[in-house]
Design an enzyme around this catalytic site. Structure first.
Site, PDB file in Angstrom:
ATOM      1  N   CYS A 153      -7.853   2.426  13.643  1.00  0.00           N
ATOM      2  CA  CYS A 153      -8.274   1.242  14.628  1.00  0.00           C
ATOM      3  C   CYS A 153      -9.233   0.785  13.511  1.00  0.00           C
ATOM      4  N   VAL A 154      -8.380  -0.928  13.497  1.00  0.00           N
ATOM      5  CA  VAL A 154      -9.389  -1.704  12.873  1.00  0.00           C
ATOM      6  C   VAL A 154      -9.716  -2.598  14.162  1.00  0.00           C
ATOM      7  N   PHE A 182       0.475  -1.061  -0.105  1.00  0.00           N
ATOM      8  CA  PHE A 182       0.027  -0.322  -0.209  1.00  0.00           C
ATOM      9  C   PHE A 182       0.749   1.525   0.662  1.00  0.00           C
ATOM     10  N   TRP A 183       1.492   1.393   1.047  1.00  0.00           N
ATOM     11  CA  TRP A 183       2.142   2.851   0.820  1.00  0.00           C
ATOM     12  C   TRP A 183       3.641   2.447  -0.694  1.00  0.00           C
ATOM     13  N   LEU A 221      -1.062  13.410  19.988  1.00  0.00           N
ATOM     14  CA  LEU A 221      -1.991  12.763  20.807  1.00  0.00           C
ATOM     15  C   LEU A 221      -2.078  11.391  21.541  1.00  0.00           C
ATOM     16  N   LYS A 242      -6.647  -7.664   6.055  1.00  0.00           N
ATOM     17  CA  LYS A 242      -7.870  -7.558   5.356  1.00  0.00           C
ATOM     18  C   LYS A 242      -7.781  -7.169   4.723  1.00  0.00           C
ATOM     19  N   ARG A 243      -6.427  -5.763   4.658  1.00  0.00           N
ATOM     20  CA  ARG A 243      -5.936  -5.221   4.203  1.00  0.00           C
ATOM     21  C   ARG A 243      -8.060  -3.493   4.106  1.00  0.00           C
ATOM     22  N   LEU A 244      -8.245  -3.234   5.664  1.00  0.00           N
ATOM     23  CA  LEU A 244      -9.306  -2.229   5.413  1.00  0.00           C
ATOM     24  C   LEU A 244      -8.425  -0.800   5.759  1.00  0.00           C
ATOM     25  N   ALA A 245      -7.092  -1.255   6.167  1.00  0.00           N
ATOM     26  CA  ALA A 245      -6.628   0.172   6.908  1.00  0.00           C
ATOM     27  C   ALA A 245      -6.170   1.179   5.355  1.00  0.00           C
TER      28      ALA A 245
HETATM   29  S1  NHW Z   1      -0.225   4.754  15.417  1.00  0.00           S
HETATM   30  C1  NHW Z   1      -1.638   3.962  15.680  1.00  0.00           C
HETATM   31  C2  NHW Z   1      -1.986   2.968  14.472  1.00  0.00           C
HETATM   32  N1  NHW Z   1      -3.299   2.162  15.256  1.00  0.00           N
HETATM   33  C3  NHW Z   1      -2.796   0.953  16.009  1.00  0.00           C
HETATM   34  O1  NHW Z   1      -2.431   0.889  16.297  1.00  0.00           O
HETATM   35  C4  NHW Z   1      -4.412   0.240  16.547  1.00  0.00           C
HETATM   36  C5  NHW Z   1      -3.741  -1.080  16.833  1.00  0.00           C
HETATM   37  N2  NHW Z   1      -3.756  -1.944  15.090  1.00  0.00           N
HETATM   38  C6  NHW Z   1      -4.947  -1.672  14.404  1.00  0.00           C
HETATM   39  O2  NHW Z   1      -5.577  -1.262  14.898  1.00  0.00           O
HETATM   40  C7  NHW Z   1      -1.522   6.427  15.290  1.00  0.00           C
HETATM   41  C8  NHW Z   1      -4.737  -1.890  12.816  1.00  0.00           C
HETATM   42  O3  NHW Z   1      -3.436  -3.005  13.016  1.00  0.00           O
HETATM   43  C9  NHW Z   1      -4.454  -1.000  11.991  1.00  0.00           C
HETATM   44  C10 NHW Z   1      -4.003  -1.793  10.450  1.00  0.00           C
HETATM   45  C11 NHW Z   1      -5.890   0.022  11.709  1.00  0.00           C
HETATM   46  C12 NHW Z   1      -3.253  -0.132  12.665  1.00  0.00           C
HETATM   47  N3  NHW Z   1      -0.389   3.587  10.326  1.00  0.00           N
HETATM   48  O4  NHW Z   1      -5.912  -3.082   6.917  1.00  0.00           O
HETATM   49  P1  NHW Z   1      -4.494  -3.987   6.910  1.00  0.00           P
HETATM   50  C13 NHW Z   1      -2.787   6.514  13.791  1.00  0.00           C
HETATM   51  O5  NHW Z   1      -3.456   6.834  14.014  1.00  0.00           O
HETATM   52  C14 NHW Z   1      -0.463  -0.491   7.280  1.00  0.00           C
HETATM   53  C15 NHW Z   1       0.231   3.385   8.756  1.00  0.00           C
HETATM   54  O6  NHW Z   1      -4.314  -5.387   6.320  1.00  0.00           O
HETATM   55  P2  NHW Z   1      -4.433  -3.912  10.463  1.00  0.00           P
HETATM   56  C16 NHW Z   1      -1.610   7.627  12.405  1.00  0.00           C
HETATM   57  C17 NHW Z   1       0.519  -1.758   6.590  1.00  0.00           C
HETATM   58  O7  NHW Z   1       1.741  -1.026   6.260  1.00  0.00           O
HETATM   59  N4  NHW Z   1      -0.401   2.281   7.910  1.00  0.00           N
HETATM   60  O8  NHW Z   1      -4.323  -4.037   8.677  1.00  0.00           O
HETATM   61  C18 NHW Z   1      -2.484   6.227  11.405  1.00  0.00           C
HETATM   62  C19 NHW Z   1      -0.107  -2.250   5.333  1.00  0.00           C
HETATM   63  O9  NHW Z   1       0.180  -1.314   4.609  1.00  0.00           O
HETATM   64  P3  NHW Z   1       1.363  -1.885   2.888  1.00  0.00           P
HETATM   65  C20 NHW Z   1      -0.343   1.317   8.534  1.00  0.00           C
HETATM   66  O10 NHW Z   1      -3.382  -4.123  10.490  1.00  0.00           O
HETATM   67  C21 NHW Z   1      -1.867   7.072   9.839  1.00  0.00           C
HETATM   68  C22 NHW Z   1      -1.480  -1.648   5.374  1.00  0.00           C
HETATM   69  O11 NHW Z   1      -1.635  -0.923   6.633  1.00  0.00           O
HETATM   70  C23 NHW Z   1      -1.034   1.211  10.013  1.00  0.00           C
HETATM   71  O12 NHW Z   1      -5.811  -4.933   9.918  1.00  0.00           O
HETATM   72  C24 NHW Z   1      -3.038   7.093   9.091  1.00  0.00           C
HETATM   73  C25 NHW Z   1      -2.369  -3.308   6.546  1.00  0.00           C
HETATM   74  O13 NHW Z   1      -2.945  -3.705   6.285  1.00  0.00           O
HETATM   75  C26 NHW Z   1      -0.209   2.905  10.816  1.00  0.00           C
HETATM   76  N5  NHW Z   1      -0.827   2.567  11.668  1.00  0.00           N
HETATM   77  O14 NHW Z   1      -5.147  -2.662  10.298  1.00  0.00           O
HETATM   78  C27 NHW Z   1      -1.763   7.203   8.009  1.00  0.00           C
HETATM   79  N6  NHW Z   1      -1.060  -0.053  10.589  1.00  0.00           N
HETATM   80  O15 NHW Z   1       1.847  -0.452   2.873  1.00  0.00           O
HETATM   81  C28 NHW Z   1      -2.947   8.856   7.055  1.00  0.00           C
HETATM   82  C29 NHW Z   1      -0.596  -0.644   9.184  1.00  0.00           C
HETATM   83  O16 NHW Z   1       2.651  -2.398   4.390  1.00  0.00           O
HETATM   84  C30 NHW Z   1      -1.920   9.006   5.743  1.00  0.00           C
HETATM   85  N7  NHW Z   1      -0.250   0.203   8.250  1.00  0.00           N
HETATM   86  O17 NHW Z   1       0.834  -3.112   2.600  1.00  0.00           O
HETATM   87  C31 NHW Z   1      -2.348  10.882   5.448  1.00  0.00           C
HETATM   88  C32 NHW Z   1      -3.485  10.390   5.520  1.00  0.00           C
HETATM   89  C33 NHW Z   1      -4.566  11.688   5.113  1.00  0.00           C
HETATM   90  C34 NHW Z   1      -3.879  12.738   3.863  1.00  0.00           C
HETATM   91  C35 NHW Z   1      -4.927  13.742   3.865  1.00  0.00           C
HETATM   92  C36 NHW Z   1      -4.179  15.228   2.634  1.00  0.00           C
HETATM   93  C1  EN5 Z   2      -0.398   7.622  18.352  1.00  0.00           C
HETATM   94  N1  EN5 Z   2      -0.517   9.591  18.318  1.00  0.00           N
HETATM   95  O1  EN5 Z   2       5.036   0.901  22.960  1.00  0.00           O
HETATM   96  C2  EN5 Z   2       0.435   7.398  18.816  1.00  0.00           C
HETATM   97  N2  EN5 Z   2       4.677   2.540  24.698  1.00  0.00           N
HETATM   98  O2  EN5 Z   2       8.732   3.199  25.896  1.00  0.00           O
HETATM   99  C3  EN5 Z   2       0.717   5.822  18.685  1.00  0.00           C
HETATM  100  N3  EN5 Z   2       7.472   0.943  27.304  1.00  0.00           N
HETATM  101  O3  EN5 Z   2       5.403   2.339  27.839  1.00  0.00           O
HETATM  102  C4  EN5 Z   2       1.956   5.615  18.558  1.00  0.00           C
HETATM  103  N4  EN5 Z   2       6.831  -3.948  26.758  1.00  0.00           N
HETATM  104  O4  EN5 Z   2       9.116   1.026  28.288  1.00  0.00           O
HETATM  105  C5  EN5 Z   2       2.586   5.037  19.850  1.00  0.00           C
HETATM  106  N5  EN5 Z   2       8.979   0.570  30.064  1.00  0.00           N
HETATM  107  C6  EN5 Z   2       3.834   4.046  20.292  1.00  0.00           C
HETATM  108  C7  EN5 Z   2       4.020   3.900  21.493  1.00  0.00           C
HETATM  109  C8  EN5 Z   2       2.962   2.286  21.992  1.00  0.00           C
HETATM  110  C9  EN5 Z   2       2.981   1.768  23.289  1.00  0.00           C
HETATM  111  C10 EN5 Z   2       4.537   1.448  23.840  1.00  0.00           C
HETATM  112  C11 EN5 Z   2       6.619   1.861  25.832  1.00  0.00           C
HETATM  113  C12 EN5 Z   2       6.975   3.251  25.004  1.00  0.00           C
HETATM  114  C13 EN5 Z   2       6.000   1.571  26.824  1.00  0.00           C
HETATM  115  C14 EN5 Z   2       7.039   1.021  28.804  1.00  0.00           C
HETATM  116  C15 EN5 Z   2       6.381   0.156  29.348  1.00  0.00           C
HETATM  117  C16 EN5 Z   2       6.560  -1.274  28.603  1.00  0.00           C
HETATM  118  C17 EN5 Z   2       5.928  -3.185  28.735  1.00  0.00           C
HETATM  119  C18 EN5 Z   2       6.694  -4.532  27.595  1.00  0.00           C
HETATM  120  C19 EN5 Z   2       8.708   0.492  28.821  1.00  0.00           C
HETATM  121  C20 EN5 Z   2      10.280   0.698  31.394  1.00  0.00           C
HETATM  122  C21 EN5 Z   2      10.206   2.116  31.820  1.00  0.00           C
HETATM  123  C22 EN5 Z   2      11.293   1.734  33.119  1.00  0.00           C
HETATM  124  C23 EN5 Z   2      10.825   3.161  34.239  1.00  0.00           C
HETATM  125  C24 EN5 Z   2      11.848   3.048  34.847  1.00  0.00           C
HETATM  126  C25 EN5 Z   2      13.771   3.831  34.781  1.00  0.00           C
HETATM  127  C26 EN5 Z   2      13.054   2.533  33.446  1.00  0.00           C
HETATM  128  C27 EN5 Z   2      12.725   2.532  32.786  1.00  0.00           C
END
Ligand code: NHW
Ligand code: EN5
Length: 387
Positions: free
Chosen positions: A139-140, A4-5, A387, A147-150
């Protein structure tokens, strides 16, 4: 291999050697008329919805989706648990648009199973001031992963943003995607070490007893800086000045209007804590702020959640940053937070160790959509908190 990317207007790994290019858009410029009018297609039995955050029931659905399915750490021990009040604050800044609060429901049951959001922000990157959206809360549902929903969610929010003549976005993520503008590191400062050890967030250091650990992390009961007080509405004009001039020193940073400062820095218990230092004659010299983001503790008998404070915008003026940060730790502790988290952005890299922060196991990468930078930005030139 990013199926995708690789197709999106983002910097790709191993492109041209850095410094050969200038900052600028990646896509050929388009007009709103050229933007696709129809929403992207979803699989059978799924439909797009615009979420109305003002409606308590709809906010609760987003809250519940994220509480159960949003970001976890690498070992799946903790999951972000943004509160409803926090989500309202995060999703409704000045100029927010409901159509950028984009959900997916199961048609037959109405259940919310995916979400992505954008909010408007003016972001300066090096010399260029961009009208952008900040994308967050992608979030999915766990049962619908891989399932490529993201990609569909990302293309749809892009379309909805492009319809408003905005062509750039900024987002952060823990994982590595093509291609970060900056790579930053999380650091953590224990406030309630006993609980942190109890939930597995941290460990007792070698040759340390619990008693010595408690003593090591002990903080004053009250902040030490004279003139420090909660921020109030009347402070907004001065804080706007103070903040924007400070942010001007960074390579990637927001520019905030007074309305935006009023929104982002209005004190709100358990959401956003903001303080100013008032000097002689009512002049505000410093700003300190942090936000509350609890995490659920997955599968612990004793505790079900961890209350974390995250450093937000802090501007040292008359007060040295270490002192201001120590007051932030003090205030976070006295307001019931268990840990204080910060990134190595701003001037933090130089002071975190001395304030007894330890390095985390998580990184945070910053990304730009449809904007190329000639050079990567180092963490100490990052002036943007998402955030
Ligand atoms: S980062 C936090 C993202 N959320 C989570 O991690 C929550 C837990 N995970 C999930 O819900 C903060 C799922 O795993 C998600 C992926 C939905 C993450 N950013 O549907 P598929 C944000 O919210 C790519 C971007 O099968 P999945 C920032 C992955 O590389 N892309 O995966 C969000 C792959 O592409 P590839 C991400 O696990 C920024 C494809 O998704 C990603 O069921 C968004 C796979 O899709 C992520 N965090 O769902 C971009 N995680 O190329 C905004 C995975 O590798 C861009 N992928 O094949 C800008 C848009 C606006 C532009 C306006 C001009
Ligand atoms: C979108 N705006 O991994 C943001 N957190 O270090 C989304 N670790 O809490 C993206 N694994 O190191 C967010 N304890 C990406 C971050 C996702 C969450 C994440 C990490 C960041 C975290 C903790 C707990 C680890 C548990 C095992 C960690 C060690 C701390 C310790 C405190 C005392 C002094 C030594 C270090």
């Amino acid at each position: 291999n990013y199926a995708f990317w690789g197709t999106q207007p983002v910097a790709q790994f191993g492109e041209q050697p850095a410094s050969a290019v200038e900052d600028g858009p990646i896509d050929t410029p388009k007009t709103v008329e050229e933007v696709r009018k129809e929403p992207y297609g979803l699989p059978q039995n799924f439909e797009w919805v615009t979420c109305n955050i003002d409606n308590d029931a709809e906010l609760k659905e987003i809250y519940e989706l994220l509480s159960a399915h949003y970001v976890e750490d690498d070992d799946n021990m903790f999951r972000f648990a943004y509160s409803k009040e926090f989500l309202r604050w995060a999703l409704q800044p000045p100029g927010f648009k409901a159509v950028w609060h984009c959900g997916v429901r199961v048609s037959s049951t109405g259940r919310l199973v995916a979400f992505i959001s954008g909010i408007p922000a003016t972001i300066r990157v090096n010399g260029n001031t961009l009208s952008t959206v900040e994308i967050n809360f992608l979030c999915v549902h766990k049962k619908l992963r891989h399932k490529r929903l993201a990609p569909v969610l990302i293309k749809e929010i892009t379309r909805r943003v492009n319809q408003h003549d905005i062509w750039q976005a900024v987002y952060t993520a823990g994982l590595l995607l093509p291609k970060p503008v900056a790579e930053c590191q999380y650091w953590h400062r224990s406030l309630n070490p006993k609980k942190l050890i109890g939930v597995g967030f941290s460990r007792l250091a070698p040759r340390m007893t619990m008693a010595r650990t408690l003593k090591l992390y002990k903080l004053p009961d009250v902040p030490q800086t004279p003139g420090l007080r909660q921020m109030e509405a009347k402070d907004v004009p001065q804080v706007t000045q103070l903040l924007n001039s400070y942010l001007a020193g960074y390579s990637i940073a927001p520019h905030m209007s007074e309305e935006e400062v009023a929104h982002w820095l209005a004190f709100q218990t358990d959401v956003i804590y903001s303080y100013v230092v008032e000097g002689p004659g009512g002049k505000l010299t410093d700003l300190l702020s942090f936000y509350t983001l609890p995490s659920s503790v997955i599968g612990n008998e004793q505790y079900d959640s961890l209350k974390a404070a995250y450093m937000f915008y802090t501007v040292p003026g008359a007060t040295p940053l270490p002192q201001l940060m120590n007051d932030a730790l003090t205030l976070a502790h006295s307001t019931g937070h268990d840990v204080f988290n910060a990134l190595d952005i701003f001037e933090n890299g130089k002071i975190l160790k001395d304030l007894k922060f330890g390095i985390g196991d998580g990184k945070l990468r910053y990304y730009l959509f449809n904007w190329r930078v000639a050079q990567d930005i180092t963490p100490n030139k990052v002036g943007l908190v998402m955030l």
